[in-house]
Scaffold this motif. Structure first.
Motif, PDB file in Angstrom:
ATOM      1  N   LEU A 103       0.836  -1.206   0.000  1.00  0.00           N
ATOM      2  CA  LEU A 103       0.000   0.000   0.000  1.00  0.00           C
ATOM      3  C   LEU A 103       0.870   1.256   0.000  1.00  0.00           C
ATOM      4  CD1 LEU A 103      -2.890  -0.825   2.505  1.00  0.00           C
ATOM      5  CD2 LEU A 103      -2.940  -0.878   0.009  1.00  0.00           C
ATOM      6  N   TYR A 104       0.277   2.361  -0.458  1.00  0.00           N
ATOM      7  CA  TYR A 104       0.993   3.633  -0.542  1.00  0.00           C
ATOM      8  C   TYR A 104       0.116   4.763  -0.011  1.00  0.00           C
ATOM      9  CZ  TYR A 104       4.548   1.443  -3.477  1.00  0.00           C
ATOM     10  OH  TYR A 104       5.567   0.650  -3.943  1.00  0.00           O
ATOM     11  N   ARG A 105       0.783   5.824   0.440  1.00  0.00           N
ATOM     12  CA  ARG A 105       0.081   7.023   0.870  1.00  0.00           C
ATOM     13  C   ARG A 105       0.449   8.174  -0.066  1.00  0.00           C
ATOM     14  NH1 ARG A 105       1.297   7.022   5.911  1.00  0.00           N
ATOM     15  NH2 ARG A 105      -0.700   6.319   6.729  1.00  0.00           N
ATOM     16  N   THR A 106      -0.561   8.907  -0.508  1.00  0.00           N
ATOM     17  CA  THR A 106      -0.329  10.060  -1.378  1.00  0.00           C
ATOM     18  C   THR A 106       0.142  11.250  -0.547  1.00  0.00           C
ATOM     19  OG1 THR A 106      -2.554  10.960  -1.142  1.00  0.00           O
ATOM     20  CG2 THR A 106      -2.230   9.265  -2.841  1.00  0.00           C
ATOM     21  N   GLU A 144      -3.913  10.200   1.497  1.00  0.00           N
ATOM     22  CA  GLU A 144      -4.821   9.113   1.119  1.00  0.00           C
ATOM     23  C   GLU A 144      -4.034   7.813   0.937  1.00  0.00           C
ATOM     24  OE1 GLU A 144      -7.420   7.652  -2.773  1.00  0.00           O
ATOM     25  OE2 GLU A 144      -6.289   9.535  -2.816  1.00  0.00           O
ATOM     26  N   ARG A 202      -3.717   4.230  -0.719  1.00  0.00           N
ATOM     27  CA  ARG A 202      -4.256   3.684  -1.953  1.00  0.00           C
ATOM     28  C   ARG A 202      -3.420   2.514  -2.469  1.00  0.00           C
ATOM     29  NH1 ARG A 202      -2.380   7.445  -6.976  1.00  0.00           N
ATOM     30  NH2 ARG A 202      -2.496   5.392  -7.952  1.00  0.00           N
ATOM     31  N   THR A 203      -4.032   1.719  -3.341  1.00  0.00           N
ATOM     32  CA  THR A 203      -3.309   0.671  -4.042  1.00  0.00           C
ATOM     33  C   THR A 203      -2.777   1.238  -5.351  1.00  0.00           C
ATOM     34  OG1 THR A 203      -5.326  -0.094  -5.139  1.00  0.00           O
ATOM     35  CG2 THR A 203      -4.751  -1.149  -3.056  1.00  0.00           C
ATOM     36  N   VAL A 204      -1.814   0.535  -5.915  1.00  0.00           N
ATOM     37  CA  VAL A 204      -1.246   0.949  -7.197  1.00  0.00           C
ATOM     38  C   VAL A 204      -1.229  -0.252  -8.140  1.00  0.00           C
ATOM     39  CG1 VAL A 204       0.193   2.766  -6.210  1.00  0.00           C
ATOM     40  CG2 VAL A 204       1.101   0.440  -6.402  1.00  0.00           C
ATOM     41  N   ASP A 228       2.151  10.320  -8.072  1.00  0.00           N
ATOM     42  CA  ASP A 228       0.784  10.792  -8.293  1.00  0.00           C
ATOM     43  C   ASP A 228       0.726  11.576  -9.605  1.00  0.00           C
ATOM     44  OD1 ASP A 228       1.888  13.281  -7.822  1.00  0.00           O
ATOM     45  OD2 ASP A 228       0.855  13.621  -5.917  1.00  0.00           O
ATOM     46  N   LYS A 260      -5.563  -6.061   2.110  1.00  0.00           N
ATOM     47  CA  LYS A 260      -5.224  -5.611   0.751  1.00  0.00           C
ATOM     48  C   LYS A 260      -5.604  -6.690  -0.264  1.00  0.00           C
ATOM     49  CE  LYS A 260      -1.657  -4.134  -2.443  1.00  0.00           C
ATOM     50  NZ  LYS A 260      -2.028  -5.113  -3.473  1.00  0.00           N
TER      51      LYS A 260
END
Length: 372
Positions: free
Chosen positions: A132-135, A139, A141-143, A160, A175
Motif C-alpha cells: 500500500l501507498y500514501r499520497t 490518502e 491507496r493501491t497501485v 501521483d 489488501k
C-alpha cells in the motif's frame, strides 16, 4: 499422549525450524519431503540439521499414496511443500503449478477422507504484489504495476498525477491480492484451497503469509531462494551482492525462529481458525541496507553491493508487513532483531560452502526477456 504433527516439505529451511519448535513443546513430528535437489543437493540424503526425533518420510506431495501413508496417525498438518521462487516460476510454469496447486489438491483430498484437528498452510507475501501507498495528501491507496517505459527510464517509484513520489506504508491482510507471478498465483491458490476445504469439511484452517524469512539452514546454492541467502552466497564466494534497480526498494525481513513460533501459535489458538495472518518482522529495510549489513556481519564489508540498475519483469517496488492482526489474535511479537539474526547467521555461514548460481539464474531470466 502428545499430538502427532505432519509437516509437508518439513525437511526444508522453515519446516525444519518448525519441527524443532514443535518438539520443544512436546509434539511428535513426522515430515513428508521429496528432498528436491535444488534445495537439498544431488545427494537426496536426510539433512544433518533435521532433528533426530523427526520421522522423515521421503515422498512426493503429488503422490496420493505417499500422502495417505504420511497421514496415518496424524492429528494436525502443516502444509509447507512448495516450489519456491518468483523468477523461476515464470518459465517453469508446469512444475510450479504441479507442486503447489496439484500437491495441495492431493493433500486436501486425503484430508477430506481423513480429517485432522487443524491445518496450517504456508502462504506468501508475494501475493500482495505492490504494498500500500500514501499520497502526499494523506490518502492510502493501491497501485498497479510500473510500466516498462518507466522502468527503462530508471524511474523506480510510484508517483501521483503531479509527479510526486508516493510513500509506502505497511500492508495489512485486507489488501486485495495482485498476482504478478506464477509463484504468487500458486501460493494464493494454496491458501484459498485450504481455507475453502477446511470450511467445507469443518477442519480448522489457518493461512500464514510469510514475508522474507532468513536464518540458518537456508539453501545457499539455490539462486531462487530468499534475497538474504542469495547475498550470503555471493559473499561466501568473495563476490559483491548484486542488486536490481537502485537498491532502495523496501522489504520486511523476519527471523525463521519468529516464523516457527508464529506457526505453533496458529495451531494452538482456536480464534485463528479460518483466518489469514501476515507473519513478518514489522519493520521495513531497503535491499541496499540489507546487503551492506550482511556483508558487515560476515566480515566482508569491503564488498559493497553492485547496483545494477536493471529490473526483472514482475518485481515489486515496496512491500512490508502490517502485523497488527497477528499480534492481536495470535499474540505474535517478533523477538529476534535483525542485528541478532544476522550475527547468528554469520556464525552459521562460517562452516558453509555455497555454489554461486546467481549469474546462471540471471542469464536464464534474461534469455526469456524477464530481466532487462
Amino acid at each position: 499422549m502428545s499430538e502427532h504433527i505432519l509437516i509437508t516439505g518439513g525437511a526444508g529451511f522453515i519446516g525444519s525450524h518448525l519441527a524443532d519448535e514443535l518438539l520443544s513443546h512436546g509434539y511428535k513430528v513426522r515430515v513428508l519431503d521429496n528432498l528436491a535437489p535444488q534445495v537439498h543437493g544431488e545427494s537426496a540424503r536426510r539433512p544433518e540439521y533435521l532433528a533426530s526425533d523427526v520421522e522423515l518420510v521421503v515422498g512426493d506431495v503429488c503422490d496420493p499414496a505417499a500422502v495417505r501413508d504420511a497421514l496415518r496417525g496424524i492429528d494436525s498438518v502443516y502444509h509447507f511443500a512448495a516450489a519456491v521462487g518468483v523468477g523461476q516460476s515464470m518459465y517453469e510454469v508446469a512444475h510450479y503449478t504441479r507442486v503447489n496447486n496439484l500437491g495441495t489438491a492431493v493433500l486436501l483430498e486425503a484430508l477430506i477422507e481423513k480429517p485432522v484437528k487443524n491445518l496450517v498452510v504456508a502462504s506468501s507475501m508475494s501475493l500482495y504484489g505492490e504494498g500500500l501507498y500514501r499520497t502526499p495528501a494523506g490518502e492510502v491507496r493501491t497501485v498497479g504495476e510500473r510500466t516498462l517505459e518507466q522502468l527503462r527510464a530508471g524511474d523506480w517509484e510510484f508517483r501521483d498525477a503531479e509527479g510526486l513520489a508516493l510513500q509506502p506504508v505497511a500492508t495489512p491482510e485486507t489488501k486485495v491480492p495482485a498476482l504478478a507471478s506464477v509463484y504468487a498465483l500458486s501460493k494464493y491458490d494454496q491458501e484459498r484451497l485450504c481455507l475453502m476445504i477446511g470450511r467445507a469439511y469443518n477442519i480448522p484452517t489457518v493461512a500464514l503469509r510469510f514475508f522474507n524469512a532468513y536464518g540458518p539452514r537456508q539453501a545457499l546454492s539455490n539462486p531462487y531462494t530468499g534475497v538474504l541467502a542469495i547475498f550470503a552466497s555471493r559473499l561466501l564466494n568473495d563476490s559483491p551482492p548484486k542488486i536490481f534497480e537502485d537498491g532502495y526498494q523496501q522489504r520486511d525481513f523476519v527471523s525463521v525462529y519468529d516464523i516457527a513460533r508464529a506457526c505453533r501459535l496458529a495451531l494452538e489458538t482456536p480464534a485463528a481458525a479460518g483466518e489469514t495472518f501476515n507473519i513478518g518482522g514489522g519493520q521495513p529495510f531497503t535491499v541496499r541496507e540489507i546487503a551492506e549489513r550482511v556483508a558487515a556481519a560476515v566480515g566482508k564489508g569491503q564488498l559493497m553491493p553492485e547496483i545494477t540498475g536493471k529490473y526483472r519483469v514482475g518485481d515489486i517496488r515496496h512491500c512490508f508487513a502490517d502485523i497488527t492482526k497477528a499480534r492481536q489474535v495470535l499474540g505474535y511479537v517478533p523477538r529476534v532483531s535483525l542485528d541478532e539474526g544476522l550475527t547468528e547467521l554469520a556464525g552459521w555461514l562460517e562452516g558453509q560452502a555455497a555454489v554461486d548460481r546467481v549469474a546462471q539464474a540471471s542469464a536464464e531470466l534474461a534469455a526469456r526477456g524477464l530481466a532487462i
